[in-house]
Design a protein around this motif. Structure first.
Motif, short mmCIF file in Angstrom:
data_model
loop_
_atom_site.label_atom_id
_atom_site.label_comp_id
_atom_site.label_asym_id
_atom_site.label_seq_id
_atom_site.Cartn_x
_atom_site.Cartn_y
_atom_site.Cartn_z
N PRO A 114 -43.51 -41.28 22.13
CA PRO A 114 -44.35 -42.28 22.88
C PRO A 114 -45.53 -41.48 24.30
N GLY A 115 -44.41 -40.39 24.24
CA GLY A 115 -45.61 -39.22 25.48
C GLY A 115 -47.21 -39.03 24.40
N LEU A 118 -48.00 -51.04 20.75
CA LEU A 118 -48.84 -52.01 20.80
C LEU A 118 -49.10 -52.66 21.89
N LEU A 119 -48.20 -53.40 23.39
CA LEU A 119 -48.63 -53.61 23.50
C LEU A 119 -49.36 -53.26 25.64
N SER A 120 -48.45 -51.43 25.01
CA SER A 120 -49.00 -50.84 26.13
C SER A 120 -50.09 -50.20 25.71
N LEU A 121 -50.43 -50.25 25.02
CA LEU A 121 -51.87 -49.93 24.48
C LEU A 121 -53.35 -50.50 24.76
N LEU A 122 -52.68 -51.31 24.24
CA LEU A 122 -53.36 -53.32 24.60
C LEU A 122 -53.32 -53.59 25.75
N LEU A 123 -53.12 -52.53 26.80
CA LEU A 123 -52.93 -53.27 28.02
C LEU A 123 -53.29 -52.09 29.34
N ALA A 141 -46.24 -44.36 28.77
CA ALA A 141 -45.47 -43.54 27.91
C ALA A 141 -44.13 -44.23 28.15
N GLU A 142 -43.84 -44.94 29.88
CA GLU A 142 -42.32 -45.23 30.34
C GLU A 142 -42.25 -46.69 29.69
N ALA A 143 -43.29 -47.33 28.94
CA ALA A 143 -42.91 -48.52 28.77
C ALA A 143 -42.49 -48.51 27.27
N VAL A 144 -43.65 -47.40 26.67
CA VAL A 144 -43.11 -47.57 25.07
C VAL A 144 -41.79 -46.59 25.00
N ARG A 145 -41.32 -45.26 25.54
CA ARG A 145 -39.80 -45.19 25.88
C ARG A 145 -38.78 -45.86 25.72
N PHE A 182 -45.19 -35.39 31.69
CA PHE A 182 -45.92 -36.96 32.63
C PHE A 182 -45.28 -37.93 31.09
N GLY A 183 -46.03 -38.02 29.85
CA GLY A 183 -45.63 -38.16 28.58
C GLY A 183 -44.60 -38.28 28.21
N VAL A 184 -44.15 -37.20 27.74
CA VAL A 184 -42.78 -36.91 27.34
C VAL A 184 -41.90 -37.12 28.40
N GLY A 185 -41.48 -36.71 29.21
CA GLY A 185 -40.34 -37.92 30.51
C GLY A 185 -39.35 -35.82 30.95
#
Ligand code: HEM
Ligand SMILES: Nc1ncnc2c1ncn2[C@@H]1O[C@H](COP(=O)(O)OP(=O)(O)OP(=O)(O)O)[C@@H](O)[C@H]1O
Ligand SMILES: Nc1ncnc2c1ncn2[C@@H]1O[C@H](COP(=O)(O)OP(=O)(O)OP(=O)(O)O)[C@@H](O)[C@H]1O
Ligand SMILES: [Mg+2]
Ligand SMILES: [Mg+2]
Lengths: 218, 203, 248, 218, 203
Positions: A49-50, A128-133, A175-179, D35-38
């Motif tokens: 995700p990161g 997908l959602l997080s990138l779109l937003l 990244a948090e959303a995806v994680r 930040f991305g990876v945690g």
């Protein structure tokens, strides 16, 4: 204003590849990371995700200095500034054109690349959602940064330096959303915040961008 | 009607021109003269509102000014027509039918802007002025790189523009063959101790 | 008459017309025969089950992906040395075909990987080198697209192809250094592939349709490259005519 | 030729920051990754060698298009091509100037940033060594890419697309050397290969670069 | 001595000029004339070796040519003197003592190149020619943006250069006040069906 958007899109397409290039860069970063980190799938899946978010951010970043630089060099920017087009609108259109040529293709393609980094299957929809937003915010913030640095010669690096810290919140929430999605937790909060940044950015930054551009043209 | 009163302007924080005043009536042109570096470009930029004046006022009908700089703003990847159509749309107008003939661009209409020669580019840059329909023109060395025939072409167009009540302020080093008053900027050169430079407060 | 005369655009258009038709027909037939035979008339593998049948697409595509690049390299060299426009255009024409082959190899490999290794993708050296090859194709095509003037584009892409080839070989080596893989060794192409007696030997039942299928891919590749070269030549002809009309 | 090198260095310094900017970008990427990876330290320390190398690569990449673009736009490149300076030498000097302004500061600073990603203590010396041996290759390969795309409008992205695959071997050997160092294995092989790429690149690529520049100036 | 024989050149793959021949003796200048887009820039680029000729030969003393294009190659961040010193070093020479006076740059010597006005920039670009010590000059519209005084200054310098055995081929639309033969390129325009364009092989 639509004329400007269409012109920019047409220029992007004419210059070869337009929509494809941001995407290609994204792909390449995603591919390079395993070369650096090693082929261990568990490790890759943990950082996926990161990496996806950092890669989108870098893809957005790399095309930023072209947003205004070309128009500045050939004089169009001065001509646009003295035209009846509201300059704020022009800034907005520039950001939009940037998003359509980089953010959008990347959003569409990212899920398809998920398997390269062994992204958890549950996370695809949130990626997908997080990138779109989130990617529109990257474009808008980047446009502001590009406006700030437009007449400067070493724009490229300075621009990144200015813009990257501004990208941090978007990166974190994205990244948090995806994680969370990958871990089976509820990512709604992070997604809401992401949307908030995008909405806020689009409401305020066109004005800031127009202001710094005017100053840079003086 | 363009009214300039006591205009002072600076470039790069250094005062360049001091207390320039002039009037240009509708249908009239004014030619700016002066050696290199006297401040013609600076003056035009100030008139067009690209940079703020140190002092003084510029007055002309709102939303009627247009600026043409050394750089033409031509997109290399767009064709000649596309370049012009873009500017027409930005100014909310249509492409006049005869604009391509007037600037001798008919043969070049589908050529990408990037493949034009220096003079052809300039003609395209000038054609923009015919497209945007503005009355008050601020022109910075418009005939650079043009051959004699094109200079005449442009002068003809300009005469037409003036006859229709337009106004033009033109900085140039060569003779356009226009019957217009000239203003030599040399006497307005800001004295080395002129006030208003950006750092004056610190002296 | 020297062989180079066949590379004159006009001559080339002349002799490729009929050749094109026949390669298409032959390629189509052998591909159909190879695939139908392979899919329906071979037994399932004792270890890999029916998934083994993907080999009839996978292996030929993988081979052609590499051969297409080699062909581009040769065509680029010919362009640089002899400046035959057709060879530059042939290199240009081959790139998308090669890229498609790479994609087919990657996709069939990925589909195959799921039952075999339990994952669609693994960072195995062979697979990874193909991913890099895909990137080389992408960059090569993008460079062609980005340059307006065809001769400049031909020159620059030719240099890119040569430098890229060196780096592609380096990458292949680097990737081997970096990870030991899951992927099968090159047993089909080994001399004793058909007659050999090792465990990995591909038995005759599989090999014959495979070779027919490979032949089909080769012919199809040739046909596609010829077709695309002809299209490119026509486009250039249009361009030249337009330029002439503009100046007339 | 020294005149060209000195001019480029002086320009880099004058344009604000010169040496600092590549470094700053590197720093930012290294900071963004957590930040991305945690914040998981074990994870970070596992990916640290890779991230350092990917970050150096991106820092090098970002300033590439400035190598020739400015000289091309203001006409100096044509003037240089018609000057008595061997064009191959000019290409070499450009690569050197790029290395001095990005690769060198980054090499010096990277070990100081190791702790941000919990790099294993044994790996510091190999990080330094691998960057010292490898970053010149990044600059030289990048200069070739910059020469290929000079004059193209959307140079930035296309350049990355062309250059990144060429960077793969350098990245692999570089990161591998650090990783082996961190794991207590012998990294000599990887370091030798890295040096080999650099030497080979500097021996051959100036010629390729001069050739493509000449073509682009036509 | 510059000898051009049957030179044909193309731009963007389209033949532009056909079979141009001329000689320029040491100490002589040649003025290229012709309407915009006829191929003056193309010819100069071919003479200077920036682009290959389609056909024909160009002959002048090895390592003696220098080209000055529309763009001046001035670095905005370097001062006027630094800009000139750089070119002197590239050509392995020293800065002549009087070069700044000759191009009226003495007052501007420490100004960064980026803060010069259009004409001042051009003067700096031309001063480069005085620094590099080449004999055979190919000049593309050297006096664009220059005021009358600077044009005279440049013409004087050029006369000196010619008197010392130099050669100059100059494309220009305005009158330099040089006593030199002119060559109108219009008759050499390549016919629409001229051979040698990069795509001719396809027709
Ligand atoms: C996804 C990417 C993959 C790529 C790019 C790829 C690439 C290749 C290439 C280049 C060859 C030709 C080798 C040669 O004969 O020299 C090949 C053959 C082969 N591949 Fe893959 N492969 C992939 C995935 C897989 C998977 C998942 C399997 C299943 C286990 C597989 C099984 C085979 C087999 C059995 C051969 C024939 C080997 C032989 O006997 O020569 N491949 N592959
Ligand atoms: N960007 C800049 N920063 C600082 N000073 C500048 C800048 N541009 C021009 N100047 C200086 O301001 C003064 C006026 O310049 P300006 O460009 O207005 O002159 P000009 O009359 O247009 O000259 P030209 O005929 O050469 O175009 C000159 O002394 C010039 O050196
Ligand atoms: N980059 C290019 N690509 C394709 N064609 C070009 C390019 N530059 C110029 N041309 C065309 O080549 C021809 C010759 O151009 P050139 O620049 O040599 O003219 P010129 O005589 O210098 O004109 P000018 O007086 O306007 O500078 C013109 O018809 C022009 O449109
Ligand atoms: Mg001026
Ligand atoms: Mg010209």
């Amino acid at each position: 204003m639509i004329a400007l958007l269409l012109r920019d899109l047409r220029l992007a397409v004419r210059a070869g590849g337009g929509f494809g290039l941001g995407l290609a860069f994204f792909l390449i970063v995603v591919v390079l990371v395993p070369f650096g980190v090693g082929p261990d799938t568990a490790l890759l899946s943990a950082i996926a995700p990161g990496i996806f978010w950092v890669a989108s951010l870098l893809a957005a970043l790399l095309s930023l200095d072209r947003i205004f630089a070309l128009d500045f060099e050939d004089g169009s920017l001065t001509l646009l500034a003295t035209s009846p087009l509201p300059f704020e609108g022009a800034a907005l259109m520039k950001a939009l054109a940037h998003w359509i040529t980089t953010g959008l293709p990347l959003t569409v393609a990212a899920p398809a690349l998920g398997f390269l980094l062994n992204l958890a299957p549950e996370a695809y929809v949130y990626l997908l959602l997080s990138l779109l937003l989130g990617t529109p915010a990257l474009s808008m913030i980047g446009t502001f940064g590009a406006g700030l640095t437009v007449g400067l010669r070493r724009g490229g690096l300075l621009l990144s330096l200015l813009v990257l810290p501004l990208y941090v919140p978007t990166l974190i929430f994205g990244a948090e959303a995806v994680r969370r999605g990958a871990d089976g937790l509820d990512p709604t909060g992070a997604l809401m915040l992401l949307a908030g940044i995008t909405v806020g950015g689009f409401a305020l930054l066109p004005f800031a961008t127009a202001a710094v551009l005017r100053i840079n043209l003086r | 009607m363009l009214q300039v009163r006591n205009l002072s302007c600076a470039r790069g924080g250094v005062p360049v021109l001091n207390a320039v005043s002039f009037d240009v009536a509708a249908g009239q042109a004014l030619i700016l003269r002066g050696p290199n570096g006297v401040g013609k470009t600076t003056l035009l930029r100030t008139l067009a509102g690209v940079q703020p004046a140190l002092d003084g006022t510029v007055d002309f009908p709102e939303e009627q000014g247009a600026y043409a700089s050394h750089a033409d703003g031509i997109k290399a990847a767009l064709s000649v027509t596309e370049n012009l159509v873009f500017w027409a749309e930005v100014y909310g107008g249509d492409l006049p039918d005869d604009i391509l003939e007037k600037f001798d661009l008919t043969d070049l209409r589908d050529r990408p802007g990037g493949t034009l020669s220096a003079g052809q580019k300039r003609r395209l840059g000038l054609a923009r002025l015919g497209v945007i329909g503005r009355k008050v023109l601020f022109l910075d060395e418009p005939t650079v790189s043009l051959d004699r025939f094109s200079v005449k072409l442009f002068a003809d167009w300009l005469r037409g523009h003036l006859a229709a009540g337009g106004i033009a302020v033109i900085a140039t080093h060569i003779d356009l063959g226009l019957d217009a008053p000239e203003l030599d900027l040399t006497p307005y050169r800001a004295a080395p101790d002129a006030h208003g430079g950006s750092d004056e407060a610190f002296l | 008459m020297s062989i180079w005369e066949y590379a004159n655009p006009k001559k080339f258009m002349g002799w490729t017309g009929p050749v094109l038709t026949w390669t298409f027909i032959l390629g189509g037939v052998s591909l159909a025969v190879g695939l139908v035979w392979g899919f329906f008339f071979t037994p399932d593998d004792f270890r890999q089950g029916s998934t083994v049948k993907i080999i009839y697409l996978h292996v030929p595509a993988a081979l052609m992906a590499i051969n297409a690049w080699i062909m581009m390299l040769v065509a680029s060299l010919i362009w640089v040395v002899r400046r035959h426009h057709v060879s530059a255009l042939a290199a240009r024409a081959a790139a998308p075909v090669g890229m498609t082959m790479t994609l087919i190899a990657l996709f069939t490999g990925a589909i195959w990987g799921q039952p075999m290794w339990g994952t669609y993708w693994a960072w195995d050296p062979r697979l990874t080198s193909f991913l890099i090859l895909f990137l080389f194709y992408l960059g090569y095509i993008a460079l062609w697209e980005a340059i307006e003037d065809p001769d400049t584009a031909a020159d620059l892409t030719a240099v890119l192809c040569m430098v890229g080839s060196v780096f592609a070989i380096l990458s292949r080596y680097a990737v081997l250094f970096w990870s030991q893989g899951l992927h099968q060794g090159a047993s089909v192409m080994r001399a004793g592939a058909v007659a050999g007696d090792t465990q990995e030997r591909v038995s005759n039942v599989f090999a014959v349709p495979l070779f027919i299928s490979i032949a089909g891919f080769v012919l199809l590749f040739v046909a596609l490259v010829l077709l695309r070269t002809r299209t490119e030549i026509r486009a250039r002809r249009m361009r030249a005519l337009e330029a002439r009309m503009r100046r007339a």
